[in-house]
Design an enzyme around this catalytic site. Structure first.
Site, PDB file in Angstrom:
ATOM      1  N   CYS A  25       0.932  -1.178  -0.144  1.00 19.49           N
ATOM      2  CA  CYS A  25       0.050  -0.103  -0.012  1.00 19.49           C
ATOM      3  C   CYS A  25       0.894   1.284   0.088  1.00 19.49           C
ATOM      4  CB  CYS A  25      -0.745  -0.033   1.078  1.00 19.49           C
ATOM      5  SG  CYS A  25      -1.531   1.675   1.635  1.00 19.49           S
ATOM      6  N   GLU A 290     -25.434  -1.535  28.754  1.00 18.34           N
ATOM      7  CA  GLU A 290     -24.713  -0.743  28.124  1.00 18.34           C
ATOM      8  C   GLU A 290     -24.425   0.547  28.460  1.00 18.34           C
ATOM      9  OE1 GLU A 290     -22.615  -0.718  25.056  1.00 18.34           O
ATOM     10  OE2 GLU A 290     -22.590   1.300  25.327  1.00 18.34           O
ATOM     11  N   CYS A 365     -11.941  -8.128  22.163  1.00 16.16           N
ATOM     12  CA  CYS A 365     -10.990  -7.630  21.056  1.00 16.16           C
ATOM     13  C   CYS A 365      -9.599  -7.048  21.685  1.00 16.16           C
ATOM     14  CB  CYS A 365     -11.695  -6.120  20.447  1.00 16.16           C
ATOM     15  SG  CYS A 365     -12.203  -5.047  21.567  1.00 16.16           S
TER      16      CYS A 365
HETATM   17  N1  SAH Z   1     -21.572  -6.112  22.055  1.00 12.95           N
HETATM   18  C1  SAH Z   1     -21.768  -5.065  21.234  1.00 12.95           C
HETATM   19  C2  SAH Z   1     -20.655  -3.909  21.533  1.00 12.95           C
HETATM   20  C3  SAH Z   1     -19.314  -4.288  21.854  1.00 12.95           C
HETATM   21  S1  SAH Z   1     -18.159  -2.896  22.214  1.00 12.95           S
HETATM   22  C4  SAH Z   1     -21.170  -5.343  19.757  1.00 12.95           C
HETATM   23  O1  SAH Z   1     -20.637  -6.512  19.362  1.00 12.95           O
HETATM   24  O2  SAH Z   1     -21.569  -4.640  19.002  1.00 12.95           O
HETATM   25  C5  SAH Z   1     -18.015  -2.580  23.840  1.00 12.95           C
HETATM   26  C6  SAH Z   1     -19.074  -1.741  24.233  1.00 12.95           C
HETATM   27  O3  SAH Z   1     -19.041  -1.831  25.666  1.00 12.95           O
HETATM   28  C7  SAH Z   1     -19.384  -0.455  23.893  1.00 12.95           C
HETATM   29  O4  SAH Z   1     -20.731  -0.134  23.376  1.00 12.95           O
HETATM   30  C8  SAH Z   1     -19.256   0.457  24.957  1.00 12.95           C
HETATM   31  O5  SAH Z   1     -19.941   1.747  24.928  1.00 12.95           O
HETATM   32  C9  SAH Z   1     -19.458  -0.379  25.972  1.00 12.95           C
HETATM   33  N2  SAH Z   1     -19.081  -0.192  27.125  1.00 12.95           N
HETATM   34  C10 SAH Z   1     -17.682   0.521  27.803  1.00 12.95           C
HETATM   35  N3  SAH Z   1     -17.567   0.374  29.048  1.00 12.95           N
HETATM   36  C11 SAH Z   1     -18.748   0.122  29.473  1.00 12.95           C
HETATM   37  C12 SAH Z   1     -19.139  -0.186  31.116  1.00 12.95           C
HETATM   38  N4  SAH Z   1     -18.327   0.256  31.889  1.00 12.95           N
HETATM   39  N5  SAH Z   1     -20.309  -0.522  31.097  1.00 12.95           N
HETATM   40  C13 SAH Z   1     -21.182  -1.052  29.973  1.00 12.95           C
HETATM   41  N6  SAH Z   1     -20.853  -0.869  28.751  1.00 12.95           N
HETATM   42  C14 SAH Z   1     -19.647  -0.184  28.614  1.00 12.95           C
END
Ligand code: SAH
Length: 415
Positions: A25, A290, A365
């Site tokens: 790239c 969430e 992740c």
């Molecule tokens: N399960 C979902 C999102 C995963 S990403 C999917 O697969 O699409 C992680 C998520 O955790 C994000 O939406 C973020 O806003 C949320 N998050 C981060 N810290 C948090 C906390 N302390 N309590 C609840 N949610 C949280």
């Protein structure tokens, strides 16, 4: 006799052949986003496999990483920052690694092609609409970023113009001209970001065309995605990831018909995993937790639009809410947890174990934080029994992992 085509160095054909082989790239060094740029995909996968075995192999055997058939142009979310070079030419791309210099990206190998085309069109329209590029140093100018999100299964496209002030001069004509070039765009949003920040989106958004969100389909459910909501960037592999998670949870369609299975979907975002579970096994009763209220609003609407009644969503901190549930003597059968890269907390894990589930499915992740959390689970008598990495981010060093945990001390029968 088969005629061989003569290769012209640097020709489009040679470039695309090089790209297919994981080839170079032009801006990979400056951009820094694709650490495996130029490496054959097979090699990338075996490298990721080895890294995961080294990191997590002591907990359980690491099953073969789930790779992509076509590892290019997979990102459904394309964000370009705008700037100018010394000669005043408009640049659209990313910040040079570790700096605030804008690198112009001709063509990115992992971002959706249509979205990149739209950004190039916008770049070409700026002069005739007299839209000035924002200058980070002086604070003058209007356009800061363009964000495009595309629902791969629905074809719906969202364009977000991030501006330093709420007024886009000639807005209606701009929208008309953009739609003429790209009638496939389904919604356009102005977002105002007037702060000195590295965050892309500001707090205020105004829809100037279409409904203000797009939809996409995953695991048979349709999802509404707002500009601010988290949504996995590689939808093809997300299905693979979620199917693995549901399989690890033992939620197989048409099974688990009797009784109610209490399911927690912690860190649920717009409800993707919980709703896929609720749909796959109607005997589930899902609680999603969430922090982001916009995402929870989307999750509730998603449940409604998919006709799913066995799921509810709560705004709150996952650790604190789980602790409240555990204190109230609540139990769970299955806990899905999908925390951000920094991982979960001891508060969450303590409460999850107290809720005495049959299975915990951890979607991660961040392999390092997963390792830390698995160690803590181990202290509480919970063991990783399956670990399956899934490559959601080809060409980059990132990876997702699904991990099934079971309670070594429990004699309890599964649901
Ligand atoms: N399960 C979902 C999102 C995963 S990403 C999917 O697969 O699409 C992680 C998520 O955790 C994000 O939406 C973020 O806003 C949320 N998050 C981060 N810290 C948090 C906390 N302390 N309590 C609840 N949610 C949280």
């Amino acid at each position: 006799m088969i005629k061989r085509e003569k290769k012209i160095p640097g020709s489009v054909k040679e470039k695309s052949e090089g790209i297919k082989a994981g080839g170079p790239c032009a801006v990979s060094k400056k951009c820094g986003g694709c650490q495996f740029s130029g490496m054959a995909y097979k090699k990338q996968l075996s490298l990721k496999q080895k890294q995961m075995e080294e990191l997590l192999g002591d907990f359980a055997p690491v099953e073969p990483v789930l790779g992509m058939k076509d590892p290019f142009y997979y990102r459904n979310k394309v964000h370009h920052v705008f700037g100018r070079d010394k000669k005043g030419n408009v640049l659209a791309g990313c910040y040079e690694a570790g700096s605030h210099r804008v690198v112009d990206i001709g063509e990115c190998l992992i971002e959706d092609r249509k979205s990149q085309e739209i950004i190039r069109s916008i770049k070409g329209m700026l002069r005739s609409f007299k839209i000035r590029i924002y200058d980070e140093d002086t604070g003058y100018g209007l356009l800061r970023h363009v964000l495009v999100r595309r629902g791969f299964s629905t074809g719906e496209i969202m364009v977000v113009l991030v501006l330093s002030s709420p007024i886009l001069p000639g807005k209606n004509n701009f929208v008309k001209a953009l739609l003429k070039e790209h009638p496939e765009i389904t919604t356009i949003i102005l977002n105002v970001n007037d702060e000195d920040t590295s965050m892309v989106l500001g707090k205020v958004s105004k829809t100037i065309y279409g409904p203000g969100f797009i939809r996409d389909t995953l695991c048979g459910c349709s999802f509404r995605i707002s500009p601010q909501s988290f949504y996995q960037v590689n939808p093809i592999q997300t299905e693979v990831l979620y199917e693995t998670a549901l399989q690890f949870a033992g939620l197989i369609p048409d099974q688990n018909k009797s009784g109610t299975i209490r399911v927690i979907d912690a860190y649920c975002g717009i409800g993707t995993i919980g709703l896929a579970a609720a749909k796959a096994a109607p005997a589930c009763s899902v609680t999603g937790i969430e922090l982001n209220p916009d995402a929870v609003r989307d999750a509730r609407l998603n449940a409604k639009e998919n006709g799913i009644r066995n799921a509810r969503f709560i705004v709150g901190d996952a650790g604190r809410y789980m602790e409240e549930l555990a204190d109230a003597g609540e139990r769970a059968d299955i806990i899905f947890m999908d925390p951000p890269r920094s991982g979960s907390t001891e508060q969450f894990i303590d409460a999850a174990c107290r809720m005495d589930p049959s299975r915990i499915v951890y979607i991660s992740c961040g392999p390092e934080s997963l390792k830390r959390d698995l160690k803590y689970f181990q202290k509480k008598g919970w063991k990783a029994v399956r670990i399956r990495p899934a490559d959601l981010f080809p060409l980059t060093e990132h990876i997702e992992t699904v991990c099934l945990l079971s309670n070594t001390q429990s004699k309890k029968k599964e649901f």
